[in-house]
Design a protein around this motif. Structure first.
Motif, PDB file in Angstrom:
ATOM      1  N   THR A 349      -4.149 -17.104 -41.592  1.00 44.30           N
ATOM      2  CA  THR A 349      -3.045 -16.632 -42.452  1.00 44.30           C
ATOM      3  C   THR A 349      -2.864 -15.118 -42.366  1.00 44.30           C
ATOM      4  OG1 THR A 349      -4.403 -16.250 -44.443  1.00 44.30           O
ATOM      5  CG2 THR A 349      -3.470 -18.464 -44.171  1.00 44.30           C
ATOM      6  N   THR A 350      -3.903 -14.415 -41.898  1.00 43.89           N
ATOM      7  CA  THR A 350      -3.783 -12.947 -41.856  1.00 43.89           C
ATOM      8  C   THR A 350      -3.045 -12.456 -40.613  1.00 43.89           C
ATOM      9  OG1 THR A 350      -5.872 -12.602 -40.660  1.00 43.89           O
ATOM     10  CG2 THR A 350      -5.999 -12.682 -43.066  1.00 43.89           C
ATOM     11  N   LEU A 351      -3.033 -13.275 -39.555  1.00 45.25           N
ATOM     12  CA  LEU A 351      -2.479 -12.791 -38.284  1.00 45.25           C
ATOM     13  C   LEU A 351      -1.002 -12.376 -38.354  1.00 45.25           C
ATOM     14  CD1 LEU A 351      -4.089 -14.866 -35.389  1.00 45.25           C
ATOM     15  CD2 LEU A 351      -4.548 -12.518 -36.087  1.00 45.25           C
ATOM     16  N   PRO A 352      -0.116 -13.177 -39.007  1.00 41.36           N
ATOM     17  CA  PRO A 352       1.279 -12.735 -39.067  1.00 41.36           C
ATOM     18  C   PRO A 352       1.413 -11.359 -39.719  1.00 41.36           C
ATOM     19  CG  PRO A 352       1.082 -15.004 -39.826  1.00 41.36           C
ATOM     20  CD  PRO A 352      -0.313 -14.486 -39.638  1.00 41.36           C
ATOM     21  N   VAL A 353       0.620 -11.104 -40.741  1.00 43.06           N
ATOM     22  CA  VAL A 353       0.704  -9.813 -41.445  1.00 43.06           C
ATOM     23  C   VAL A 353       0.244  -8.684 -40.521  1.00 43.06           C
ATOM     24  CG1 VAL A 353      -0.136  -8.507 -43.434  1.00 43.06           C
ATOM     25  CG2 VAL A 353       0.368 -10.942 -43.676  1.00 43.06           C
ATOM     26  N   PHE A 354      -0.935  -8.851 -39.923  1.00 44.50           N
ATOM     27  CA  PHE A 354      -1.446  -7.806 -39.036  1.00 44.50           C
ATOM     28  C   PHE A 354      -0.483  -7.547 -37.874  1.00 44.50           C
ATOM     29  CE2 PHE A 354      -5.978  -9.130 -40.349  1.00 44.50           C
ATOM     30  CZ  PHE A 354      -6.048  -8.104 -41.284  1.00 44.50           C
ATOM     31  N   MET A 355       0.003  -8.626 -37.272  1.00 41.45           N
ATOM     32  CA  MET A 355       0.860  -8.456 -36.095  1.00 41.45           C
ATOM     33  C   MET A 355       2.206  -7.834 -36.459  1.00 41.45           C
ATOM     34  SD  MET A 355      -1.054  -9.171 -33.717  1.00 41.45           S
ATOM     35  CE  MET A 355       0.119  -9.013 -32.408  1.00 41.45           C
ATOM     36  N   TYR A 356       2.704  -8.170 -37.634  1.00 38.45           N
ATOM     37  CA  TYR A 356       3.957  -7.560 -38.108  1.00 38.45           C
ATOM     38  C   TYR A 356       3.791  -6.042 -38.208  1.00 38.45           C
ATOM     39  CZ  TYR A 356       7.615  -6.213 -41.443  1.00 38.45           C
ATOM     40  OH  TYR A 356       8.653  -5.589 -42.077  1.00 38.45           O
ATOM     41  N   PHE A 357       2.673  -5.618 -38.787  1.00 40.49           N
ATOM     42  CA  PHE A 357       2.434  -4.173 -38.909  1.00 40.49           C
ATOM     43  C   PHE A 357       2.274  -3.530 -37.528  1.00 40.49           C
ATOM     44  CE2 PHE A 357       2.217  -2.889 -43.262  1.00 40.49           C
ATOM     45  CZ  PHE A 357       2.063  -4.076 -43.947  1.00 40.49           C
ATOM     46  N   LEU A 358       1.549  -4.183 -36.641  1.00 40.17           N
ATOM     47  CA  LEU A 358       1.274  -3.558 -35.341  1.00 40.17           C
ATOM     48  C   LEU A 358       2.502  -3.470 -34.448  1.00 40.17           C
ATOM     49  CD1 LEU A 358      -2.288  -5.021 -34.673  1.00 40.17           C
ATOM     50  CD2 LEU A 358      -1.703  -2.619 -35.038  1.00 40.17           C
ATOM     51  N   VAL A 359       3.353  -4.504 -34.447  1.00 35.91           N
ATOM     52  CA  VAL A 359       4.542  -4.416 -33.575  1.00 35.91           C
ATOM     53  C   VAL A 359       5.584  -3.457 -34.159  1.00 35.91           C
ATOM     54  CG1 VAL A 359       4.242  -6.696 -32.512  1.00 35.91           C
ATOM     55  CG2 VAL A 359       5.729  -6.475 -34.506  1.00 35.91           C
ATOM     56  N   ASN A 360       5.472  -3.166 -35.438  1.00 36.71           N
ATOM     57  CA  ASN A 360       6.439  -2.250 -36.078  1.00 36.71           C
ATOM     58  C   ASN A 360       5.876  -0.850 -36.283  1.00 36.71           C
ATOM     59  OD1 ASN A 360       9.073  -3.559 -36.862  1.00 36.71           O
ATOM     60  ND2 ASN A 360       7.607  -5.125 -37.516  1.00 36.71           N
ATOM     61  N   ILE A 361       4.814  -0.517 -35.556  1.00 43.50           N
ATOM     62  CA  ILE A 361       4.104   0.731 -35.861  1.00 43.50           C
ATOM     63  C   ILE A 361       5.011   1.969 -35.764  1.00 43.50           C
ATOM     64  CG2 ILE A 361       3.149   1.077 -33.529  1.00 43.50           C
ATOM     65  CD1 ILE A 361       0.485   1.852 -35.118  1.00 43.50           C
ATOM     66  N   ASP A 362       5.907   2.000 -34.777  1.00 43.39           N
ATOM     67  CA  ASP A 362       6.792   3.181 -34.657  1.00 43.39           C
ATOM     68  C   ASP A 362       7.761   3.260 -35.815  1.00 43.39           C
ATOM     69  OD1 ASP A 362       5.594   4.066 -32.347  1.00 43.39           O
ATOM     70  OD2 ASP A 362       6.882   2.844 -31.059  1.00 43.39           O
ATOM     71  N   ASN A 363       8.313   2.115 -36.202  1.00 42.70           N
ATOM     72  CA  ASN A 363       9.218   2.090 -37.357  1.00 42.70           C
ATOM     73  C   ASN A 363       8.502   2.551 -38.618  1.00 42.70           C
ATOM     74  OD1 ASN A 363      11.434   1.154 -35.971  1.00 42.70           O
ATOM     75  ND2 ASN A 363      10.917  -1.009 -36.297  1.00 42.70           N
ATOM     76  N   LEU A 364       7.277   2.085 -38.787  1.00 46.40           N
ATOM     77  CA  LEU A 364       6.528   2.430 -40.007  1.00 46.40           C
ATOM     78  C   LEU A 364       6.275   3.929 -40.070  1.00 46.40           C
ATOM     79  CD1 LEU A 364       4.037  -0.585 -39.973  1.00 46.40           C
ATOM     80  CD2 LEU A 364       5.801  -0.189 -41.689  1.00 46.40           C
ATOM     81  N   THR A 375       5.689 -11.838 -32.184  1.00 51.99           N
ATOM     82  CA  THR A 375       5.486 -13.127 -31.518  1.00 51.99           C
ATOM     83  C   THR A 375       4.094 -13.604 -31.896  1.00 51.99           C
ATOM     84  OG1 THR A 375       6.651 -12.088 -29.702  1.00 51.99           O
ATOM     85  CG2 THR A 375       5.725 -14.257 -29.281  1.00 51.99           C
ATOM     86  N   LEU A 376       3.986 -14.878 -32.257  1.00 54.31           N
ATOM     87  CA  LEU A 376       2.703 -15.385 -32.759  1.00 54.31           C
ATOM     88  C   LEU A 376       2.270 -16.633 -31.996  1.00 54.31           C
ATOM     89  CD1 LEU A 376       3.540 -14.981 -36.545  1.00 54.31           C
ATOM     90  CD2 LEU A 376       1.813 -13.675 -35.308  1.00 54.31           C
ATOM     91  N   PRO A 377       0.968 -16.917 -31.999  1.00 52.13           N
ATOM     92  CA  PRO A 377       0.491 -18.125 -31.328  1.00 52.13           C
ATOM     93  C   PRO A 377       1.028 -19.381 -32.009  1.00 52.13           C
ATOM     94  CG  PRO A 377      -1.343 -16.710 -32.018  1.00 52.13           C
ATOM     95  CD  PRO A 377      -0.113 -16.158 -32.634  1.00 52.13           C
ATOM     96  N   GLU A 378       0.978 -20.473 -31.273  1.00 50.02           N
ATOM     97  CA  GLU A 378       1.395 -21.748 -31.861  1.00 50.02           C
ATOM     98  C   GLU A 378       0.499 -22.099 -33.041  1.00 50.02           C
ATOM     99  OE1 GLU A 378       2.429 -24.365 -28.184  1.00 50.02           O
ATOM    100  OE2 GLU A 378       2.105 -25.682 -29.931  1.00 50.02           O
TER     101      GLU A 378
END
Ligand SMILES: [Zn+2]
Length: 386
Positions: A349-364, A375-378
């Motif tokens: 359950t934590t992966l979507p949150v972590f990945m959202y932050f990491l792919v948006n790092i420049d925006n943040l 993009t997340l695993p199946e």
């Protein structure tokens, strides 16, 4: 006798042949290059791999240290494990920096930590799970490869090693470390008591006043504890390297909380800051099982929290900072029902949150709308347990 003209013809023919062959070589080389490029792209497009974890296999202080060392040995060009300081009982507070060390460019950086409250094990587990997830996917998957080529991810799984070993919220001095930071410090309205360790010997982690509830011991002064000093020094040290966000992992309120938690904010946040925090909250609400953390009301009154790591980091560095509360409230240790179960589910359950932050790092970092969908695993996120 060969006529001069024929010699010229011969030279011409040889030249044509040579150029032809040479051009053929160039074409061949270009073709090979293209094939190589395609192969690399195909390799990078491999599906995500999930860490092979089992339910029940938690990592205490020594297990965490062992895992970090194993990752260090296995991925020497991606991993740098170092101690950022020592706990009250002299245990090292380990930090793992993950990045493609071979890619010598200016990178963004971020800090993710866990277990500042020692009994909130899954905060530390999520840090380890993320570290392993990034490392096993680097070089195979385009999203992760891009992250580690452009970002330094600093992860501190166990900020409170003594508390983790004793399964206690506070540190060895009985101080709630997440109230010991220098932001609106030690306020009664922030449910804090500046007691410290009485006579240097007696621990008073909290006082439960009838009708008023729990007040925690925040220490006598900000950063009185070696653990908070260590992490604040780390945060100050990386400030100059395009520091982009800070995420502090806890359990078990099942939400994401943004500043301010304090009773008296040191400044009014800008509209741009407010709208980014709102954007993140909406994203979490729509894309994960976690709730956007709002005001915490107890017996009809808003509960404030003075001296938290996230508020302090936002005050000092004006970057997006969040508390991530993993697990559902069924697991809440503060209410006496704390238990540890379904480890793999909660890690997923934590992966979507972590990945959202990491792919948006420049925006943040630039306080722009973090609108890139990771993009997340199946099978991620997994269906909720209940
Ligand atoms: Zn906590």
């Amino acid at each position: 006798m060969v006529k001069p003209l024929s010699q010229l013809k011969l030279l011409f023919l040889i030249s044509i042949l040579f150029i032809g062959t040479f051009t053929g070589c160039v074409e061949e080389e270009q073709k090979k290059g293209l094939e190589k490029q395609l192969t690399t792209e195909i390799e990078l497009d491999q599906p995500f791999i999930l860490p092979d974890w089992k339910d029940g296999e938690y990592h205490d202080y020594y297990g965490t240290m062992q895992t970090l060392n194993e990752l260090n040995e296995k991925y020497p060009n991606l991993v740098y494990v170092h101690s950022i300081g020592e706990s009250v009982l002299g245990k090292d507070i380990w930090c793992i920096r993950i990045t493609n060390e071979g890619n010598d460019v200016i990178k963004s950086s971020c800090i993710i930590d866990g277990c500042i409250h020692g009994n909130e094990w899954e905060g530390g587990e999520a840090c380890l799970y993320l570290a392993e997830y990034l490392l096993i996917n680097f070089g195979n998957n385009a999203t992760i490869s891009h992250i580690l080529n452009t970002t330094e991810v600093y992860i501190v799984p166990l900020l409170n090693p003594d508390g983790r070993q004793n399964d206690k919220r506070w540190n060895e001095n009985g101080i709630d470390l997440n109230r010991n930071f220098d932001v609106d410090f030690g306020r009664l309205r922030g449910r804090c008591l500046r007691i410290g360790k009485l006579f240097g010997r007696i621990k008073i982690p909290y006082i439960n006043f009838p009708r008023r509830g729990f007040y925690t011991n925040c220490g006598r002064r900000p950063f009185s504890e070696p653990e908070t000093k260590a992490v604040s020094d780390l945060i100050k040290r990386i400030d100059h390297q395009d520091f982009s966000f800070y995420l502090s992992c806890h359990t078990a309120a099942h939400n994401i909380i943004s500043p301010w938690g304090v009773f008296k904010p040191p400044f009014e946040m800008t509209q741009q800051e407010k709208s980014l925090f709102d954007h993140v909250m909406s994203w979490v609400d729509e894309n994960t099982e976690y709730e956007p953390g709002g005001e915490f009301i107890w017996r009809g009154k808003k509960v404030y929290m003075s001296g938290t790591a996230v508020d302090w980091c936002f005050q000092e560095f004006r970057i997006p900072c969040f508390t991530f509360e993993i697990l559902s409230t069924d697991y809440e240790p503060w209410l006496g029902k704390g238990k540890h179960d379904h480890l793999v589910h909660w890690m997923k359950t934590t992966l979507p949150v972590f990945m959202y932050f990491l792919v948006n790092i420049d925006n943040l970092r630039q306080w722009k709308a973090p609108d890139i969908q990771p993009t997340l695993p199946e099978g991620i996120p997994p269906p909720p347990l209940h």
